[in-house]
Design an enzyme around this catalytic site. Structure first.
Site, PDB file in Angstrom:
ATOM      1  N   GLU A 245     -28.284  -0.572 -32.613  1.00 24.55           N
ATOM      2  CA  GLU A 245     -26.911  -1.089 -32.631  1.00 24.55           C
ATOM      3  C   GLU A 245     -26.947  -2.358 -33.466  1.00 24.55           C
ATOM      4  O   GLU A 245     -27.494  -3.373 -33.030  1.00 24.55           O
ATOM      5  CB  GLU A 245     -26.441  -1.418 -31.210  1.00 24.55           C
ATOM      6  CG  GLU A 245     -26.287  -0.217 -30.311  1.00 24.55           C
ATOM      7  CD  GLU A 245     -25.105   0.651 -30.688  1.00 24.55           C
ATOM      8  OE1 GLU A 245     -24.186   0.179 -31.388  1.00 24.55           O
ATOM      9  OE2 GLU A 245     -25.116   1.830 -30.303  1.00 24.55           O
ATOM     10  N   CYS A 279     -20.220  -8.259 -32.452  1.00 22.66           N
ATOM     11  CA  CYS A 279     -20.596  -7.319 -33.517  1.00 22.66           C
ATOM     12  C   CYS A 279     -19.420  -6.485 -33.968  1.00 22.66           C
ATOM     13  O   CYS A 279     -19.313  -6.112 -35.123  1.00 22.66           O
ATOM     14  CB  CYS A 279     -21.731  -6.428 -33.042  1.00 22.66           C
ATOM     15  SG  CYS A 279     -21.311  -5.544 -31.547  1.00 22.66           S
TER      16      CYS A 279
END
Ligand code: NAP
Length: 472
Positions: A245, A279
């Site tokens: 990720e 993010c």
């Protein structure tokens, strides 16, 4: 004030002294003071943790047993959430309101999503004469970043428990204290010895050791694209499953006909959440040329509400950045964006306070989509506004970075927004302000990563598939 000094690692079901004498100082980014310390684990600690996890692995652990473990961890964690929220504020500067909501309630919702996934999952199916079964994958190495310290850990450790996989967890050095408090909950939950292990220490040493360890079957990593690439390389040598990720540079695309005011205001809030250290932040705002001026006016009014201040104050919306390193990095991006010709609408690189790693919420207009600011992840409160000519141009810009993690599309109707969203190469998009769903798969296209987290799809990442050919 909490006692933030931790001297032990959690290995094989108990808190044990680290094998070396090194430690890592944790700095409060609002005060620049050292507020606590955690042990710096050595290779010997990693070996002990992986060995404990291997011993704990039971490939036929029942679903009922996994459910009991999940419930016990969630109950023990839930009790600690108010304390964990304060710890997150102290260790990485999230405003206390953000810490009490997004930083701790979202992980709880995510954890409950795994309970749901486990309860409804079909572990066996027939395909022709085969019985196809899903089994626990094996030992998981979980390596996490500092921006949402509890969330990142919950998104890996809870599905691993649900799947029956033992875990060795390596949290970020910047914000490990809340993770130690989460492990207090794991300890209280009374899981079998070795089911969850914690080693803290430098990523380049023990993180890499874990990623390449032959006793580890799955590496689940969240962090920067640069380190993720290295983790994939190291893990690949021993052929293990890798989930990554990574970073993002997500676009908030406002199509002609959308509710401009709503799209811009929600977009500003998204870009500045957690000081922009998210993010999935929509860090590029794409607006049609003909509404550009109006959009800039809405932004200027909206940004005025983002008060910068002490993260312990309940009215603060933007606290300090998490570390001095992050502060310098973000200010560098702002200075270079000005030099590259972007127009500073508000904010800038000037220090906001004498003490603490504060950066003002910053908006640049007239950003060249191909410039550094248009392409790279800043990971701070910096929004790039870009005008586009027509829908094709908007799509080209939205898809024109190496990343593909998140984003949003706003249009006059949902059908139009969905039609555009289908063409965007990114893992998750909000349609006309659709709310966050903690059970929806989350993860990246392109350099934003490999694999998915959360809910049923995230849970499946921890399952191995076996086919048993049955006699005719
Ligand atoms: P990072 O520097 O990549 O570090 C992430 C983790 O990896 C930390 O625990 C770090 O340990 C460890 N690490 C460092 N070098 C390593 C190596 N060679 N081998 C194994 N592990 C190593 O990222 P960060 O600065 O903590 O986090 C910010 C980044 O994470 C941003 O790029 C952001 O976009 C990304 N992120 C992505 C998601 C997502 O879901 N896609 C979510 C959140 C954040 P140390 O603490 O010792 O450095």
């Amino acid at each position: 004030m909490h006692d933030y000094d931790r001297s032990k690692l959690f290995i094989d079901g108990r808190w044990v002294p680290a094998s070396g004498t090194g430690h890592i100082d944790v700095v409060n980014p609002a005060t620049e003071e050292v507020i606590g310390r955690v042990p710096s684990a050595t290779d010997a600690d990693v070996e002990a943790a992986v060995a404990a996890a291997q011993r704990a692995f039971d490939p036929v652990v029942s679903v009922g047993e996994r459910r009991e473990r999940l419930d016990a961890v969630i109950a023990a964690m839930t009790k600690r959430l108010p304390t964990i929220a304060e710890t997150i504020t102290d260790e990485m500067g999230a405003p206390i309101r953000v810490a009490q909501t997004v930083q701790t309630q979202v992980p709880l919702a995510v954890a409950n999503g795994f309970v749901e996934a486990l309860a409804s999952y079909r572990f066996e199916e027939r395909i022709g004469n085969s019985l196809v079964t899903r089994e626990p994958y094996g030992v998981v190495a979980a390596i996490t970043p500092w921006n949402y310290p509890l969330y990142q850990v919950v998104a890996k450790v809870l599905p691993a428990i649900a799947a029956g996989c033992p875990v060795v967890l390596k949290p970020s050095n910047e914000a490990p204290l809340s993770v130690f408090e989460f492990i207090d909950a794991v300890a209280e939950a009374g899981l079998p010895d070795g089911a969850v292990n914690l080693v803290s220490g430098p990523g380049a040493a023990i993180g890499e050791r874990l990623a390449g360890h032959p006793g580890v079957d799955v590496v689940s990593f969240t962090g920067s694209t640069q380190v993720g690439s290295r983790v994939g390389e190291v893990a690949g040598r021993t052929i293990k499953k890798v989930a990554l990720e990574l970073g993002g540079k997500s676009a908030n695309v406002v199509l002609d006909g959308a509710n401009l005011a709503a799209a811009v205001k929600v977009g500003v809030g998204n870009a500045f959440l957690n000081g922009g250290q998210t993010c999935m932040a929509w860090t590029r705002l794409l607006v049609p040329e003909k509404h550009y001026q109006e959009a800039l006016e809405i932004i200027e009014t909206a940004v005025g509400k983002y008060t910068v201040g002490d993260p312990r104050e309940k009215d603060t919306r933007i606290g300090p950045l998490a570390s001095e390193n992050q502060y310098e990095t973000v200010r560098g991006y702002i200075e270079r964006a000005e030099r590259d010709g972007a127009r500073l609408l508000t904010g800038g690189a000037d220090p906001v306070r004498d003490v603490g790693y504060y950066v003002a919420p910053t908006v640049f207009a007239d950003v060249d989509p191909d410039s550094e600011l248009g392409q790279e992840e800043v990971f701070g409160p910096v929004l790039a506004v870009i005008a586009y000519t027509d829908t094709d141009d908007a799509l080209r810009i939205a898809n024109g970075t190496p990343y593909g993690l998140s984003g949003a599309v706003w249009a006059g109707d949902d059908e139009t927004a969905i039609g555009f969203a289908r063409q965007v190469r990114t893992g998750q998009l909000d349609i006309n302000g659709g709310p966050y769903n903690p059970a929806a798969p989350f993860g990246g296209y392109k350099k934003s990563g490999l694999g998915r987290e959360l809910g049923r799809v995230g849970f499946e990442e921890f399952l191995q598939v076996k086919s048993l050919q049955l006699p005719a």
